[in-house]
Design an enzyme around this catalytic site. Structure first.
Site, PDB file in Angstrom:
ATOM      1  CG  HIS A   1      -1.700  -0.949   1.685  1.00  0.00           C
ATOM      2  ND1 HIS A   1      -1.260  -2.095   2.272  1.00  0.00           N
ATOM      3  CD2 HIS A   1      -3.055  -1.050   1.654  1.00  0.00           C
ATOM      4  CE1 HIS A   1      -2.291  -2.866   2.570  1.00  0.00           C
ATOM      5  NE2 HIS A   1      -3.395  -2.266   2.217  1.00  0.00           N
TER       6      HIS A   1
ATOM      7  CG  ASP B   1       1.871  -0.819   3.439  1.00  0.00           C
ATOM      8  OD1 ASP B   1       1.132  -0.527   4.380  1.00  0.00           O
ATOM      9  OD2 ASP B   1       1.536  -1.524   2.476  1.00  0.00           O
TER      10      ASP B   1
HETATM   11  C1  XLS Z   1      -7.582  -5.912   5.493  1.00  0.00           C
HETATM   12  C2  XLS Z   1      -7.215  -6.325   4.148  1.00  0.00           C
HETATM   13  C3  XLS Z   1      -6.044  -5.567   3.550  1.00  0.00           C
HETATM   14  C4  XLS Z   1      -6.054  -5.739   2.071  1.00  0.00           C
HETATM   15  C5  XLS Z   1      -5.269  -4.721   1.322  1.00  0.00           C
HETATM   16  O1  XLS Z   1      -8.315  -6.588   6.192  1.00  0.00           O
HETATM   17  O2  XLS Z   1      -6.983  -7.691   4.131  1.00  0.00           O
HETATM   18  O3  XLS Z   1      -4.860  -5.974   4.124  1.00  0.00           O
HETATM   19  O4  XLS Z   1      -5.583  -7.005   1.708  1.00  0.00           O
HETATM   20  O5  XLS Z   1      -5.690  -3.435   1.600  1.00  0.00           O
END
Ligand code: XLS
Ligand code: NI
Ligand code: NI
Length: 431
Positions: free
Chosen positions: A97, A100
């Site tokens: 993301h 991150d």
């Molecule tokens: C959250 C989600 C997130 C997605 C990506 O619960 O799993 O990690 O995979 O934004």
């Protein structure tokens, strides 16, 4: 190269090893006519592995990572350590993301510059690394500005901010040769109808997704656009509840041929489904894309995102994936994090190595079950009655015609065993 992982050597396939190694994951081994690595297409999730500090509702950070300082120097170090780990694991893919990989700036423009500087670093590292990008995505949920959603926010400026963020992340994903772009609904949902215009929010969400698809075509991004369903948490009612719900939303906006599903094990469990149900549903609707592989705690009712360790469950998931023809642009992303007491660098490596082995065992079991054919033969047998011309014709007949036949032929159907235990016993031979 950094030395965060000290003297840990790159992991090899070594079934006899009593140290850090793959005992089941052998990238070059052929399974059902394809290399194991090409079947599984493992991705490391940047967020859980490098950005999550180890907090829970009762306590904050437990992981004392040297890069967790919200600076660009920290973000650069984090990128070095991430690629160091990708190499140790021989990871074919990673996912990220925006939030991150870079510190938040004082303005959108500063955040964008921070982000783009790290994307430059990724691009340079990827030029010499085998690790490619499975997907990129935008974090439209952590910052407080997104507390009431992104595309469904009542504030149009936040809608705009979200659109600008997705554009930025899609551009970066395209530039890095990403094979997919994911939209997880984050806070696209609501807490109480008392303050929510549900119809307006659903409309905004659908149009937003249409813009993303439109932009993908405009820039020539050839990867898949994936939506990741989740039923609740963070909001009480998430609009993308499960695969079937998302399909309904896609249909409404004419996007069912443009968008596929990224299905997560833990989210399936929260929705009251099994992982394999969600995969099979997506495959049946023609919208299966990729998976987030993790494991939820069955007691907590919370998205605990643990590394997978249940071979029989994983085998049933890959069974459905193989039946659907395997991954095309998708793969197995470990959307999984360490437990907060697992402090050491070695824990991160062991978690991935173990998870890759669990998936390899699951894949091998799934391929063996398919090759054996008993399950498919039993299923075909169960539906054999539908092979007769009379049964097929009935599908196009009207109710009155069918009703007349029931009496004319004096039908007297008898119940037939579903044989669930026998089928479960067959599965048990392979796992
Ligand atoms: C959250 C989600 C997130 C997605 C990506 O619960 O799993 O990690 O995979 O934004
Ligand atoms: Ni996920
Ligand atoms: Ni999740």
């Amino acid at each position: 190269m950094t030395q965060f992982f000290g003297d840990i050597a790159p992991l090899n396939y070594d079934p006899q090893s009593d140290g850090l190694a793959f005992r089941h994951y052998n990238p070059d081994a052929m399974v059902a006519g394809k290399r194991m690595e090409d079947h599984l297409r493992f991705a490391v999730a940047y967020w859980h592995s490098f950005a999550w500090p180890g907090g829970d509702p009762f306590g904050g950070q437990t992981f004392a990572r040297p890069w967790m300082d919200d600076t660009m120097a920290g973000a650069r170090l984090k990128a070095d350590v991430a690629f160091e780990m990708f190499e140790l694991l021989n990871a074919p893919y990673f996912c990220f993301h925006d939030a991150d990989i870079r510190p938040e700036g004082a303005s959108f423009a500063e955040s964008r510059r921070n982000f783009e500087e790290i994307i430059d670093i990724f691009e340079a590292k990827m030029a010499t690394s085998k690790t490619r990008l499975l997907w990129g995505t935008a974090n439209l949920f952590s910052n407080r500005r997104f507390m009431s959603g992104a595309a469904t926010n009542p504030d149009p400026d936040i809608y705009a901010w979200s659109a600008a963020t997705v554009k930025l992340c899609l551009d970066a994903t395209h530039r890095l040769g990403g094979e997919n772009y994911v939209l997880w609904g984050g806070r696209e949902g609501y807490e109480t109808l008392l303050n929510t215009d549900l119809s307006q929010e659903l409309d905004h969400m659908g149009r937003f997704l249409a813009k993303v698809v439109d932009y993908k075509h405009k820039i020539g991004f050839k990867g898949a656009i994936l939506v990741e369903p989740k039923p609740q948490e963070p909001t009480k009612h998430q609009y993308d509840y499960d695969v079937a719900t998302v399909y309904g939303n896609l249909k409404r906006f004419g996007l069912e041929g443009e968008v596929q599903m990224n299905i997560e094990q833990g989210h399936a469990i929260l929705a009251g489904h099994s992982f394999e149900h969600e995969i099979a549903m997506a495959a049946s609707l023609g919208i299966f894309g990729s998976i987030d592989m993790n494991r939820n705690d069955y007691q907590s009712g919370w998205d605990t995102d643990q590394f997978p360790n249940n071979v029989p469950e994983v085998a049933l998931a890959y069974y459905e994936i193989l039946k659907a023809g395997g991954f095309t642009t998708g793969g197995t992303n470990f959307d999984a994090k360490l437990r907060r007491q697992s402090l050491d660098p070695v824990d991160l490596i062991a978690a991935h190595a173990g998870a890759m082995d669990v998936c390899a065992r699951g894949l091998k079991a799934a391929a063996a079950m398919l090759e054996d054919g008993s399950l498919e033969a039993a299923r075909a047998e169960r539906y054999a009655g539908w092979q007769t011309p009379a049964a097929k014709a009935m599908l196009d007949a009207d109710l009155a015609t069918i009703a007349a036949r029931v009496e004319a032929e004096g039908l007297d159907p008898q119940p037939v065993s579903g044989r669930q235990e026998i089928l479960e016993n067959i599965v048990n031979r392979f796992v």
